[in-house]
Design a protein around this motif. Structure first.
Motif, short mmCIF file in Angstrom:
data_model
loop_
_atom_site.label_atom_id
_atom_site.label_comp_id
_atom_site.label_asym_id
_atom_site.label_seq_id
_atom_site.Cartn_x
_atom_site.Cartn_y
_atom_site.Cartn_z
N SER A 190 -1.92 5.15 1.56
CA SER A 190 -2.26 4.28 0.87
C SER A 190 -1.92 3.75 -0.12
CB SER A 190 -3.09 3.47 1.48
OG SER A 190 -4.51 3.87 1.53
N GLU A 191 -2.52 4.22 -1.02
CA GLU A 191 -2.79 4.89 -1.93
C GLU A 191 -1.51 4.00 -3.47
OE1 GLU A 191 -5.96 7.42 -5.63
OE2 GLU A 191 -3.59 8.10 -4.46
N ARG A 192 -1.90 3.22 -4.13
CA ARG A 192 -1.16 2.30 -4.81
C ARG A 192 -0.99 2.97 -6.45
NH1 ARG A 192 -1.14 -3.68 -4.01
NH2 ARG A 192 -3.42 -3.78 -4.14
N ILE A 193 -0.07 3.72 -6.59
CA ILE A 193 -0.28 4.59 -7.90
C ILE A 193 1.43 4.23 -9.30
CG2 ILE A 193 0.45 6.84 -9.68
CD1 ILE A 193 -0.70 7.89 -6.59
N ARG B 23 -1.98 12.63 -6.13
CA ARG B 23 -2.28 10.93 -4.60
C ARG B 23 -2.47 11.34 -3.80
NH1 ARG B 23 0.61 6.83 -1.99
NH2 ARG B 23 1.87 7.00 -3.60
N HIS C 272 -2.98 -3.23 -12.63
CA HIS C 272 -4.34 -1.89 -11.61
C HIS C 272 -4.39 -1.82 -10.98
CE1 HIS C 272 -6.95 -3.74 -15.71
NE2 HIS C 272 -6.05 -4.04 -15.89
N LEU C 273 -3.71 -0.64 -10.77
CA LEU C 273 -3.80 -0.08 -8.91
C LEU C 273 -4.70 1.29 -8.84
CD1 LEU C 273 0.46 -0.19 -8.47
CD2 LEU C 273 -1.03 -2.00 -8.38
N ASP C 274 -4.76 2.03 -8.12
CA ASP C 274 -5.73 2.79 -7.46
C ASP C 274 -5.53 3.65 -8.46
OD1 ASP C 274 -6.58 1.49 -5.49
OD2 ASP C 274 -4.12 1.61 -4.62
N HIS C 275 -4.50 4.02 -9.49
CA HIS C 275 -4.33 5.17 -10.48
C HIS C 275 -3.05 5.02 -11.40
CE1 HIS C 275 -5.34 9.66 -11.07
NE2 HIS C 275 -4.33 10.09 -10.44
N PRO D 226 0.73 -1.54 0.39
CA PRO D 226 0.07 0.06 0.05
C PRO D 226 0.59 0.83 -0.39
CG PRO D 226 -0.49 -1.72 1.17
CD PRO D 226 0.22 -2.05 1.04
#
Ligand code: NAD
Length: 327
Positions: A291-294, A287, A245-248, A226
């Motif tokens: 915890s976001e995965r970019i 961001r 394929h994560l968060d952004h 994360p």
């Protein structure tokens, strides 16, 4: 220098002698992406040749960046099979033009500029997208680009303390660790036993191995912790579709990305949310949480080369570097 009668020729050594340091280069590329975000750059898609080997390329990369009055074209090759021959993967020349008359003013080696600006674009992405207080990075691929990637992260991410380096050629990882360890004594550079060992637990993951038309991706979704920022400079060669394929998901330039998509790259990747120009212009979010995965998929754009080359040219003229040749 007489415009229209002479050009300045700059070798690799000339370019390296006057080239901007990493902090300066990150500022230069930030300026170029700000221009791009305002829609004032010109950046046609690359024109590509693949002579003899589909994984080899020779690209024509033109660009115009108004804020630095930089216009020109890079003619750059990437040949994965050069390494066993003891030859560099990336080689090429860059022609700089006078924007007022179109007349060529310089021809220079482009390998130093390519490596420096590729690092700087990752540094720029890290400036805007890295998790707060990032301490650890993974580097897969300890070659020419690997070096400038680490330099850029060490320059930009002040909290960085450790880089885990993996290369299937252990001697390549060791050479990079020895070279950059001397340059950045505050960084702990360690050889990782494998790619998973390097990537697991890393706040920033850089991949810089060969770009392959039919890759064997190794980075799995579950390896990415994360908050991490992924910075591939070798397209999707090392990243499984699931790992992208994560968060952004951002790219450096949507036009170039579409061009490569049509050639079959990025088939398992998500739809990009925007590019670095959009990010700097505020049209695409950055961001939003720790915890976001970019991922910032930076394919390499000539708007990063030309302003760097323009500064190299101006400094070389002032320092009397290079050779003046008749046009
Ligand atoms: N995105 C951009 O802007 C940009 C710009 C320049 C180069 N590149 C790309 O960067 C990549 C690296 O270029 P370079 O000049 O550093 O090449 P290089 O030959 O100097 O280094 C590549 C390294 O990757 C290693 N490697 C091979 N397979 C690997 C694997 N599975 N895992 C980890 N490491 C592996 C090799 O042993 C080598 O040490 C190339 O794909 C090149 O096309 C991208």
């Amino acid at each position: 220098m007489q415009l229209g009668k002479e050009i300045l020729y700059l070798s690799y050594a000339d370019v390296a002698a006057v080239g901007p340091n990493m902090a300066e280069t990150i500022s230069i590329v930030e300026g170029a992406f700000r221009d791009k975000g305002q829609g004032v750059t010109q950046l046609p898609a690359k024109t590509a040749l693949h002579p003899l080997d589909e994984d080899a390329f020779i690209h024509a990369m033109p660009a115009w960046v108004p804020s630095s009055r930089a216009a020109g074209v890079k003619w750059v090759s990437g040949y994965p099979l050069n390494q066993p021959k003891g030859l560099p993967y990336i080689t090429g020349l860059l022609i700089l033009n006078d924007p007022d008359t179109g007349i060529p003013i310089a021809v220079m080696d482009c390998a130093w500029i390519t490596a420096q600006r590729t690092g700087a674009v990752s540094g720029l992405a890290a400036r805007h997208l890295a998790p707060r207080g990032a301490k650890t990075a993974a580097l897969l691929g300890a070659g020419v680009q690997g070096r400038t990637q680490v330099r850029a992260l060490a320059t930009e991410v002040k909290s960085l303390r450790e880089v885990q380096v993996f290369d299937p050629r252990p001697e390549a990882a060791e050479a990079l660790i020895a070279e950059l360890g001397a340059e950045f004594p505050e960084l702990s550079l360690l050889a990782a036993a494998g790619p998973a060992e390097a990537v697991r637990g890393a706040d920033i993951v850089v991949s810089a191995g060969p770009i392959l038309k039919h890759p064997h991706p190794i980075i799995e979704h579950g390896w990415l912790q994360p908050g991490c920022l992924g910075l591939p400079v070798d397209f999707d060669a090392m990243w499984t579709g699931a790992a992208l394929h994560l968060d952004h998901y951002l790219v450096d330039d949507m036009g170039q990305y579409r061009f490569y998509e049509q050639q079959g790259f990025f088939s398992g990747a998500p739809e990009p949310a925007g590019d670095l120009g959009d990010l700097l212009a505020g049209r695409c979010r950055g961001r939003e949480s720790d915890s976001e995965r970019i991922i910032s998929m930076n394919l390499g754009v000539a708007i990063a080369d030309m302003p760097t080359a323009r500064l190299v040219y101006d400094r070389a003229l002032a320092a009397g570097k290079g050779r003046v040749l008749p046009l």
